[in-house]
Design an enzyme around this catalytic site. Structure first.
Site, PDB file in Angstrom:
ATOM      1  N   LYS A  20      49.598  26.871  39.898  1.00  0.00           N
ATOM      2  CA  LYS A  20      49.781  25.414  39.764  1.00  0.00           C
ATOM      3  C   LYS A  20      49.893  24.821  41.159  1.00  0.00           C
ATOM      4  CE  LYS A  20      53.398  24.005  40.789  1.00  0.00           C
ATOM      5  NZ  LYS A  20      54.755  23.666  41.253  1.00  0.00           N
ATOM      6  N   ASP A 143      58.621  23.521  35.369  1.00  0.00           N
ATOM      7  CA  ASP A 143      57.163  23.575  35.518  1.00  0.00           C
ATOM      8  C   ASP A 143      56.462  24.237  34.319  1.00  0.00           C
ATOM      9  OD1 ASP A 143      56.751  22.286  37.910  1.00  0.00           O
ATOM     10  OD2 ASP A 143      56.867  24.116  39.125  1.00  0.00           O
TER      11      ASP A 143
END
Ligand code: C5P
Length: 300
Positions: A20, A143
Site C-alpha cells: 500500500k 490500514d
C-alpha cells in the site's frame, strides 16, 4: 461470523498482498482516543507478499521469503488474528511468503491481514457481509479496511472510511527502504501540528500519471517531517529518488521509512533500479506497476 452450511474448500489457495502506498497523507485532526484523522490518496503496487491458505486440523502459520524470519509466528501474527476474527470455527494453515519489509509504511502487515480475510472467506465458501467484514478489518488495524480491495482509494477517518476511485491512470512505481524501522506511534507523537488541511472535497480526474503526479506534488505527507527527524536516512533516500531520470514525484509512504517515486510505466521505474543500487546497495528497492483497477488482488 459463523460458518454456514457450505462445506469448506480443501484445495490450497493463494492471495497476493500488495504494498500500500500513500501518494499523500494529510493528518487533519486527532480523536479523543488519541487516533489521528487522516485524508489520504492510497494506491497499491504490483509488489507484495503471497499468502497460501488451506483448511487444516489446527491453525498454523509458516513463514518464508526474505523477510519471513523477521516476523512473529505465533497467535499474535496478524494473519492468524485476521482468520480468527472472521471465521473462528474454521482452522486454517497459512504460508506467508514475505517480500515486503515489515514496519515500513507500506502496510505489509495490514495487506497480509486483508489477504488472510479474503482467503478465509474464499475457503469457507461464504458470501461475506461487506459491512461486517469492514468492521472486523478496522479492528485489526487502521490500514486493513483499505487493503481489503486493493486499488486506488481515498481513505478518511482513522482509516475506516474508504472510497474507491475509478478511472485511475496506469503508471510505474519504485519503492525504496533504507532498512531503518520507524515505529508508527513515535512518528505520530512527534507531529508538530495535528489539524492540517485536507485534500479538496472533490478530487480532480487525472488523464494520465504525469497529471496525477503534478497534482500530488502539491499535496503532502504530514508524517514525513517527523519521520525524517527520527530517521535521517529517509531524507537521503528522497534526495536520490527525486534525481532519478523519469521520476515524476517522490515522497515517503505512511509513517515511513519506505519512500516511492512515480514513473510513466513499470519499465521506466525498473530502469531506475541500478541507479538506486549505485547510491546504496544495502537499500531494499523494487519496481512494479500501480494496480490501477479495484478488486484485482493478483500479481500482474
Ligand atoms: O492501526 P495501526 O496498528 O496501523 O496503527 C499503529 C499506531 O499508529 C496506532 O497504535 C496509533 O498510535 C497510530 N495511528 C494513529 N492514527 C491513525 C492510525 C494509526 O494515531 N489513524
Amino acid at each position: 461470523m459463523r460458518r454456514g452450511t457450505t462445506l469448506p474448500k480443501t484445495d490450497p489457495i493463494r492471495e497476493f498482498a500488495p504494498a500500500k502506498v500513500n501518494l499523500c497523507l494529510h493528518v487533519t485532526g486527532q480523536r479523543a482516543d488519541g487516533y489521528h484523522l487522516l485524508d489520504s490518496l492510497v494506491v497499491f503496487a504490483g509488489i507484495g507478499d503471497w499468502l497460501e491458505a488451506r483448511v487444516a486440523a489446527t491453525p498454523l502459520l509458516s513463514l518464508a521469503g526474505p523477510f519471513g524470519p523477521a516476523l512473529p509466528q505465533g497467535e499474535d501474527n496478524l494473519v492468524l488474528r485476521a482468520a480468527r476474527v472472521v471465521m473462528p470455527d474454521l482452522p486454517l494453515a497459512f504460508r506467508l511468503e514475505k517480500h515486503l519489509p515489515p514496519a515500513s509504511g507500506i502496510g505489509g502487515g495490514s495487506s497480509d491481514a486483508a489477504a488472510a480475510i479474503r482467503a478465509t472467506l474464499r475457503l469457507a465458501g461464504t458470501r461475506p457481509d461487506a459491512a461486517e467484514i469492514a468492521r472486523l478489518a478496522a479492528g485489526l488495524g487502521a490500514d486493513v479496511p483499505v487493503c481489503l480491495n486493493p486499488g486506488p482509494a481515498r481513505m478518511r477517518g482513522i482509516g475506516e472510511i474508504v472510497e474507491p476511485l475509478a478511472g485511475f491512470p496506469s503508471g510505474g512505481i519504485l519503492l525504496v527502504n533504507p532498512g531503518v524501522e520507524v515505529p508508527t506511534p513515535a512518528v505520530f507523537r512527534a507531529l508538530a501540528q495535528r489539524d492540517n488541511p485536507a485534500m479538496p472535497d472533490v478530487l480532480p480526474s487525472w488523464p494520465n500519471i504525469a497529471a496525477l503526479a503534478a497534482w500530488a506534488r502539491g499535496q503532502r505527507n504530514d508524517l514525513e517531517p517527523p519521520a525524517r527527524e527520527i530517521a535521517p536516512a529517509i531524507g537521503t533516500v528522497l534526495a536520490v529518488l527525486a534525481r532519478l531520470p523519469g521520476a515524476l514525484m517522490a515522497r515517503m509512504s505512511g509513517s515511513g521509512a519506505t519512500c516511492f517515486a512515480l514513473f510513466a510505466d513499470e519499465t521506466a521505474a525498473a530502469a531506475a533500479l541500478p541507479l538506486v543500487a549505485k547510491a546504496n546497495p544495502a537499500w531494499w528497492a523494487k519496481a512494479g506497476p500501480i494496480l490501477s483497477a479495484q478488486g484485482k488482488a493478483q500479481a500482474p
